[in-house]
Design an enzyme around this catalytic site. Structure first.
Site, PDB file in Angstrom:
ATOM      1  N   ASP A 141      13.111  -3.656 -52.846  1.00  0.00           N
ATOM      2  CA  ASP A 141      14.359  -3.721 -53.561  1.00  0.00           C
ATOM      3  C   ASP A 141      14.988  -2.894 -54.357  1.00  0.00           C
ATOM      4  O   ASP A 141      16.556  -2.177 -53.453  1.00  0.00           O
ATOM      5  CB  ASP A 141      14.405  -4.975 -54.141  1.00  0.00           C
ATOM      6  CG  ASP A 141      15.428  -5.663 -55.541  1.00  0.00           C
ATOM      7  OD1 ASP A 141      16.570  -6.245 -54.178  1.00  0.00           O
ATOM      8  OD2 ASP A 141      16.642  -4.636 -55.533  1.00  0.00           O
ATOM      9  N   ILE A 169      18.631  -7.894 -52.851  1.00  0.00           N
ATOM     10  CA  ILE A 169      18.982  -7.054 -51.703  1.00  0.00           C
ATOM     11  C   ILE A 169      17.779  -8.129 -50.815  1.00  0.00           C
ATOM     12  O   ILE A 169      17.562  -8.285 -50.226  1.00  0.00           O
ATOM     13  CB  ILE A 169      18.268  -5.591 -51.635  1.00  0.00           C
ATOM     14  CG1 ILE A 169      19.706  -5.063 -52.753  1.00  0.00           C
ATOM     15  CG2 ILE A 169      18.318  -5.688 -50.435  1.00  0.00           C
ATOM     16  CD1 ILE A 169      20.821  -4.877 -52.063  1.00  0.00           C
ATOM     17  N   ASP A 170      16.094  -8.623 -51.604  1.00  0.00           N
ATOM     18  CA  ASP A 170      15.009  -9.127 -51.651  1.00  0.00           C
ATOM     19  C   ASP A 170      15.231 -10.451 -51.058  1.00  0.00           C
ATOM     20  O   ASP A 170      15.477 -11.025 -49.174  1.00  0.00           O
ATOM     21  CB  ASP A 170      13.745  -9.174 -52.522  1.00  0.00           C
ATOM     22  CG  ASP A 170      12.925  -8.122 -52.254  1.00  0.00           C
ATOM     23  OD1 ASP A 170      12.717  -7.487 -51.295  1.00  0.00           O
ATOM     24  OD2 ASP A 170      12.224  -7.403 -53.286  1.00  0.00           O
ATOM     25  N   GLN A 171      16.403 -11.194 -51.980  1.00  0.00           N
ATOM     26  CA  GLN A 171      17.179 -12.541 -51.253  1.00  0.00           C
ATOM     27  C   GLN A 171      17.600 -12.378 -50.611  1.00  0.00           C
ATOM     28  O   GLN A 171      17.550 -13.495 -49.434  1.00  0.00           O
ATOM     29  CB  GLN A 171      17.338 -12.639 -53.096  1.00  0.00           C
ATOM     30  CG  GLN A 171      16.167 -13.273 -54.281  1.00  0.00           C
ATOM     31  CD  GLN A 171      16.716 -14.095 -55.383  1.00  0.00           C
ATOM     32  OE1 GLN A 171      16.612 -13.043 -56.542  1.00  0.00           O
ATOM     33  NE2 GLN A 171      16.505 -15.089 -54.550  1.00  0.00           N
ATOM     34  N   GLY A 174      15.625 -11.705 -47.429  1.00  0.00           N
ATOM     35  CA  GLY A 174      15.061 -13.664 -46.793  1.00  0.00           C
ATOM     36  C   GLY A 174      16.206 -14.649 -46.353  1.00  0.00           C
ATOM     37  O   GLY A 174      15.466 -15.424 -45.243  1.00  0.00           O
TER      38      GLY A 174
END
Length: 398
Positions: A141, A169-171, A174
């Protein structure tokens, strides 16, 4: 009772960290049977990320893995890989975030998996994307906030940029992965064939730049950190009050006039420096100083009440403790209690999504490493003797 649109859908989750697991958690909350594949020894990397820990459990892991069953299987062992492929034969979705090229090296790439199950939706969660000069590089991220431009537009004017304080960014990746999977499952209903879905952290970061990219393409403006100020609108920022901070959004001339009326500064409306939004943006430093002088004369609660009554969008600046205690959080049911064997008071954020006014919630707490290995291998037809032999060799944990 909540709707479960993915009931009877099976998801094989071969991901670690945050982005892939968060996607799988969304699918689980929507009703899918999600089997999380973990290393037999340490499990998902995020289990060890901390502090903080909650009764020994990594809070980052807890936040992205509710509603799943865990199977501890080594991908390095041929028998372990065969078990994964047998699980893939029964899956509707194969979700992986292995380092670039590693799935193919292990014989778990899209061609190999779809050869065993042509109907499977194969979703890859990557760093820089499937093609291009950086496609083989790994990423996290914070790296993508740097490479994808987010850090350059975050922070105070004239100072170095900063990382967004959540794994945005990760979430976000996802969430895009979950959206892609849902669209692919819908397409499969029409064609009968599986679809390959690709998402990446870098692409998510670029997508979030949105109007910044459009602005640069329009006139070459390279944006930089503006603190809490919204770059295209003024006043739209956090202001200090007598006892705290208040975000005020004056998104048009009418709202600006209402702000000035409440603050007792009606003369600013006709000031040529502030007559239109472009004028206010150009002179935002002086405008901010004048407004903050008035706001500093009374409390956040006072101005919040008066500006809200006048129809101006405002919000006090809250921290995490404030959010947990907020009546609005409680009213929405966003913090879901879950029965966990080692954390009696476990609460986790439920999905920010409702169906027919019913919150989409997690079906079970995050699992222990390999908690369901015997159960899942038994469903595949493995007998007790074979499971014991695999465990003795370290291929699985149970």
């Amino acid at each position: 009772m909540a709707h479960l649109p993915l009931r009877d859908t099976r998801v094989l989750d071969v991901t670690t960290s945050i982005a892939g697991p968060y996607c799988a958690q969304i699918l689980a909350a929507l009703g899918a049977d999600v089997i999380k594949v973990e290393r037999p020894d340490t499990g998902d990397d995020a289990r060890a990320w901390g502090p903080p820990f909650w009764n020994g459990e990594g809070t980052m892991f807890l936040s992205a893995n509710a509603g799943k069953r865990s199977v501890g299987i080594s991908l390095r062992d041929p028998d372990g890989r065969e078990a994964i492929l047998r699980l893939a034969e029964r899956a509707d979705v194969f979700l992986q975030s292995l380092r670039p090229g590693h799935a193919e090296e292990l014989g778990l790439g899209p061609e190999a998996v779809r050869a065993r199950n042509p109907r499977v939706v194969y979703c890859s969660v990557g760093a820089y994307g499937r093609v291009g000069p950086l496609s083989r590089e790994p990423g996290y991220d914070a790296l993508m906030q740097a490479a994808g431009g987010l850090i350059s537009v975050t922070g105070e004017p004239g100072r170095p940029g900063v990382r967004v304080g959540a794994s945005l960014i990760d979430q976000g990746t996802g969430t895009w992965a979950a959206l892609g999977v849902l669209a692919a499952l819908l397409e499969r209903e029409r064609t009968g064939e599986g679809v390959e879905v690709d998402v990446s952290l870098y692409e998510t970061a670029l997508g979030y730049l949105g109007y910044h990219l459009a602005g640069y393409l329009a006139d070459g403006t390279v944006p930089s950190g503006e603190g809490t100020r919204f770059p295209m609108v003024a006043p739209y920022q956090v202001f200090a009050t007598q006892d705290g901070e208040l975000m005020i959004a004056g998104g048009n001339d009418r709202l600006f006039a209402r702000i000035c009326d409440v603050l007792g500064t009606p003369e600013l409306v006709e000031d040529p420096r502030f007559r239109t939004n472009p004028d206010r943006v150009e002179n935002r430093d002086e405008l901010g100083r004048l407004l903050e002088e008035r706001l500093a004369t009374d409390t956040t609660a006072h101005w919040h009440e008066r500006l809200t009554a006048a129809g101006v969008p405002v919000a006090p600046v809250a921290d995490v403790a404030d959010i947990v205690a907020a009546p609005q959080t409680a009213a929405l049911g966003m913090l879901q209690p879950l029965s966990h064997p080692s954390i009696p008071d476990l609460r986790l954020p439920a999905l920010p999504l409702s169906f027919d006014h019913v919150r989409a919630v997690h079906g079970s707490p995050p699992p222990a490493v390999g908690q369901h290995t015997e159960e899942i291998l038994g469903e595949l037809g493995y007998d007790d003797e074979t499971i014991a032999a695999l465990a003795a060799r370290g291929v699985i944990t149970r």
